[in-house]
Scaffold this motif. Structure first.
Motif, short mmCIF file in Angstrom:
data_model
loop_
_atom_site.label_atom_id
_atom_site.label_comp_id
_atom_site.label_asym_id
_atom_site.label_seq_id
_atom_site.Cartn_x
_atom_site.Cartn_y
_atom_site.Cartn_z
N THR A 1 16.62 -15.84 -26.85
CA THR A 1 15.99 -17.00 -27.51
C THR A 1 15.23 -16.51 -28.73
O THR A 1 14.68 -15.40 -28.72
N GLU B 1 13.50 -31.97 -17.63
CA GLU B 1 14.72 -31.51 -18.30
C GLU B 1 15.98 -31.97 -17.58
O GLU B 1 17.02 -32.16 -18.19
N GLU C 1 12.32 -33.50 -24.84
CA GLU C 1 11.67 -32.60 -25.80
C GLU C 1 10.16 -32.81 -25.86
O GLU C 1 9.40 -31.86 -26.03
N LYS D 1 16.93 -24.48 -25.00
CA LYS D 1 15.64 -23.98 -24.54
C LYS D 1 15.79 -22.86 -23.52
O LYS D 1 14.96 -21.95 -23.44
N ASP E 1 10.39 -19.79 -30.24
CA ASP E 1 11.27 -20.96 -30.17
C ASP E 1 11.44 -21.63 -31.53
O ASP E 1 11.46 -22.84 -31.65
#
Length: 673
Positions: A60, A133, A127, A17, A64
Motif C-alpha cells: 500500500t 466495508e 469511504e 484499502k 494511503d
C-alpha cells in the motif's frame, strides 16, 4: 519517467484499502512480476510504500496517498463530470446526514446512470465510515415482477410460511439481506400502492413485516435509494414521496458538456481494454462519431454501443482478419457514423481534446490515453478483395457473375487509389511512408517498364506503385495470401504489360530475397494499364456544380468543400438578385461546354427556377444530370467526396438525397476528413 516511479504512481492510482500484490500490479501495467516486485521492495526501503507480513504480501502507498490526493469516489466522479455538481453535493449530504443518512429518490431518463450513481453513493458511505466495508449494496428492479405484485412484495419484504400457495418455508426478503447497507429500488414507480405504503412505514419507523406475518414487527437498518424515469408527482403516492427528503436529478447525455462525453467514452474504452486484457485502437473518426451521434438512451446506450464495437473488433482479431483490436469508422453502424456530420458544430472543442493530426487513440492498461499516427484506415486492395469475395459469396452470387463484378471492383479501386495517392503524396514526402530500399527499387522498375512498354509512366503510377509494393512486401513477410481473382483475364487481355510485370516481380524477389506470388504480377499490370488519360476520364468524372442565390453563396460552399477535401472539383455559380435566370444558365452552359464530362453532372441548387436547369443541360449536351435541391454546405462536401472516390452519378445523388432524410432514417454520412 523511470519504471520505479511509474510503479509507485500506478499503485497510488488503483490500490484498494486492503493493499495490492505484486502480480496484480504487474498485470495492470503489462510488466513482469519480478521487475515490479523488485521496485516495490525498493520503494519500501525508501519509506514510500508499506507491505504486509501476511501471504500473499500486499503493498500500500505510505499514508494511503492514492492518486496523489485524497479524493473520494464522488469527488473523482465530479472531477470529470461537472454537470453532476449539484447531484454530488446532494449525494454527500444524503449519506452523511445523521444518524443513518437520508433516503433518496434519483430521477432521470433511461440510461442516465442512476444505478451507477447509487453504487457510487454506497462506496462513498464506506469511504466516509458511515457503513462497514462489507456492507451490502442490493439492487432490485421493480419492473421485473410488476405483473405479479404478490411475488414482488415477497422478494422485497420476505415471506412467512403458508402466506400463499407455494410458500413452503419462511424466506427473508431483500430488506433483511441489505441490513447495514443500501437497498436500491430501480423503476420504483412499478411498485404497487400496497408496496409503497409498506415502504413509507419502513422509512418512517425502520420496521416491517414479512408477507403473511401478523405478529411482532421486524427491524432493519437499511438506507433506501429509489430511482424512476417517471414524474414522481403522477406515478408515486404522495405519502411515499413525502418520506423521501432527498431528490436527486441525473442530467441526460445531451445536457452534459462535450468534455464529459469525451471522458465517458475514454473510460468505457479503457474498461473494455481491461476486460479484454489487450490494447484497443480506435480511429479518430470513430471517436468523433461516438462523441457526436444521437444517443437517445443516454449513457447506457453509449456504453453498450462501445462494447458492441469492441466485441466486433475483438472477433475480427481472433479470426485473424486484423492484426490488432482496431475500430475504424467505416465499420460502425450508420446511426453512429451520422455523428461525423455533427462534429463540425464543435470542431474547436474537439481539436482541444485531441490533436487534429492524430489518427488513432490507444486504450490500454496505462491510465493516460495515447494518440498516434497510423494510416490503416486507408483502403487496402488485398483486404478489399477478401471482403468483397466473401460478401458476394454470402449473397449467393454465382462464380461467373462474381468474376465480372470483381473485375470492375478492382479497376475502380486502382482508379480511386492512384487518384488519391497523387493528391496526397509527392516524391518529397513519399519517404515518410515507404522504405528507401523500396523507393530505389520502384525507380528501377519504372525505368525498366518505360523502356519495355515504350511509354512514360505518370507520377501517379510511380507513387501508387511504391506504396503498393511496400504493402505487398509486408504482406508476404507476414505470410498473408495475395489473391488476384482476375489474374487469368489480366494476363490474356494485357499480355504485353503482364510480361513486363513478371520481370518486375523478379526484380522485387531479387532485391528482397523473397518469393512473390504470380497474382501480384496481375496487380502490377494494372498500374501499367491505367495511365494518366484514363485517370482523367474516370476519376472525379462526375462534375459537381453548386448553383445558389446570392452574391457569393455558391462559390463559398464550393470553395469550402474543395479546401476541406484538398481538391478543386466543386464549381460554384452564384445568382445575385439582380441577375436573371437565363444569365446564370448561360454561365452553366459555358462551364459544361468547356469541361464536358461523360459521367454527367450533379447540380446542387437551393430553390426556384434553378431546379429546372438540369433537364435543359441534359438535353442540350447529351450528358446525364441529376439535380438535388435545398443545398447546404454538407451536401456539397458529400457530393464532392463521392465524386473524388469515383462514384457513379446515381450513387452520388442517392448519398446526397439521404442527407435530407437525416433525422428520419439511417444514412451513411461518413467523412474521413
Amino acid at each position: 519517467m523511470k519504471r520505479i516511479d511509474a510503479v509507485l504512481k500506478r499503485l497510488k492510482e488503483i490500490c484498494p484499502k486492503s493493499g495490492m500484490d505484486a502480480m496484480a500490479l504487474a498485470k495492470s501495467m503489462d510488466l513482469s512480476r519480478a521487475n515490479v516486485s523488485s521496485d516495490l521492495n525498493k520503494l519500501c526501503k525508501m519509506g514510500l510504500v508499506k507491505k504486509s507480513s501476511s501471504r500473499p504480501v500486499l503493498f500500500t502507498p505510505k499514508d494511503d496517498a492514492r492518486c496523489g490526493e485524497n479524493l473520494t469516489t464522488l469527488d473523482k466522479l465530479l472531477k470529470e463530470n461537472k454537470s453532476l455538481t449539484t447531484a454530488v453535493e446532494q449525494a454527500k449530504a444524503a449519506i452523511l446526514y445523521p444518524p443513518r443518512g437520508m433516503d433518496t429518490l434519483i430521477l432521470g431518463e433511461t440510461g442516465t446512470g442512476k444505478t451507477m450513481f447509487a453504487g457510487i453513493m454506497h462506496k462513498y458511505a464506506i469511504e466516509m465510515n458511515r457503513m462497514d466495508e462489507d456492507s451490502p449494496f442490493i439492487a432490485f428492479n421493480c419492473a421485473d415482477y410488476s405483473n405479479n405484485p404478490q411475488l414482488l412484495l415477497a422478494h422485497l419484504f420476505g415471506v412467512k410460511k403458508g402466506a400463499y400457495t407455494g410458500a413452503e418455508t419462511d424466506k427473508p426478503g431483500l430488506i433483511e439481506r441489505a441490513e447495514g447497507g443500501i437497498l436500491f429500488l430501480d423503476e420504483v414507480h412499478r411498485l404497487p400502492a400496497e408496496g409503497q405504503e409498506m415502504f413509507f412505514t419502513f422509512m418512517d419507523k425502520g420496521t416491517f413485516r414479512r408477507l403473511g406475518e401478523t405478529g411482532s414487527e421486524r427491524r432493519a437498518n437499511v438506507l433506501i435509494i429509489a430511482a424512476t424515469t417517471e414524474n414522481p408527482d403522477s406515478s408515486l403516492l404522495k405519502t411515499f414521496t413525502r418520506r423521501i427528503p432527498m431528490i436527486i436529478r441525473m442530467p441526460n447525455l445531451n445536457e452534459r458538456t462535450i468534455e464529459e462525453r469525451f471522458n465517458l467514452i475514454t473510460n468505457f474504452f479503457r474498461e473494455e481494454s481491461f476486460r479484454l486484457d489487450r490494447e484497443i485502437l480506435v480511429s479518430v473518426n470513430s471517436m468523433r462519431a461516438f462523441l457526436s451521434y444521437n444517443c437517445p438512451n443516454n449513457i447506457g446506450q453509449l456504453k453498450t454501443d462501445i462494447q458492441l464495437s469492441c466485441a466486433k473488433a475483438y472477433a475480427d482479431f481472433l479470426s485473424h482478419k486484423k492484426d490488432s483490436i482496431t475500430i475504424n469508422s467505416s465499420e460502425l453502424p450508420n446511426y453512429i457514423r451520422e455523428g461525423l456530420y455533427k462534429e463540425v458544430d464543435h470542431r474547436r472543442i474537439w481539436n482541444k481534446l485531441i490533436g487534429i493530426n492524430s489518427r488513432y487513440c490507444v486504450f490500454n492498461k496505462v491510465q493516460q490515453i495515447q494518440y498516434f499516427e497510423k494510416d490503416d484506415e486507408q483502403e487496402n486492395i488485398y483486404e478489399m478483395i477478401d471482403f468483397r469475395i466473401n460478401e458476394l459469396k454470402n449473397k449467393g452470387v454465382k462464380e461467373s457473375e462474381l468474376g465480372r463484378i470483381m473485375e470492375q471492383d478492382i479497376e475502380n479501386y486502382f482508379t480511386r487509389y492512384l487518384y488519391g495517392v497523387n493528391n496526397k503524396f509527392d516524391k518529397s514526402n513519399l519517404i515518410n511512408v515507404v522504405e528507401p530500399a523500396v523507393i530505389d527499387l520502384v525507380e528501377k522498375i519504372v525505368r525498366h517498364s518505360e523502356d519495355k512498354l515504350n511509354k512514360v509512366l505518370s507520377q501517379s503510377v510511380y507513387l501508387g506503385m511504391a506504396i503498393h509494393i511496400q504493402s505487398a512486401i509486408e504482406r508476404v513477410k507476414k505470410n498473408k495470401k495475395i489473391l488476384n481473382p482476375q489474374l487469368q483475364t489480366i494476363r490474356i487481355e494485357h499480355a504485353k504489360e503482364f510480361n513486363v510485370a513478371l520481370e518486375c516481380l523478379h526484380m522485387i524477389e531479387s532485391a528482397f530475397d523473397m518469393s512473390m506470388p504470380i497474382d501480384e504480377a496481375g496487380f502490377l499490370t494494372i498500374f501499367f494499364v491505367l495511365d494518366d488519360d484514363k485517370l482523367k476520364n474516370n476519376m472525379g468524372s462526375v462534375g459537381v456544380v453548386v448553383i445558389a442565390h446570392g452574391n457569393s453563396t455558391a462559390e463559398s460552399m464550393a470553395e469550402f468543400a474543395n479546401s476541406l477535401l484538398g481538391t478543386n472539383l466543386a464549381i460554384g455559380i452564384n445568382m445575385p438578385l439582380t441577375e436573371k435566370p437565363d444569365e446564370v444558365l448561360t454561365s452553366i452552359r459555358k462551364h459544361v461546354s468547356k469541361y464536358k464530362r461523360d459521367a454527367g453532372y450533379i447540380f446542387l441548387v437551393d430553390m426556384g427556377s434553378l431546379t429546372t436547369f438540369g433537364e435543359i443541360i441534359e438535353k442540350e449536351f447529351k450528358v446525364p444530370v441529376k439535380v438535388a435541391s435545398l443545398v447546404s454546405t454538407i451536401h456539397v462536401i458529400e457530393a464532392t467526396r463521392k465524386a473524388i472516390l469515383g462514384c457513379s452519378l446515381d450513387e452520388i445523388y442517392k448519398s446526397v438525397s439521404e442527407i435530407n432524410a437525416f433525422e428520419s432514417k439511417d444514412t451513411d454520412p461518413e467523412m474521413n476528413v
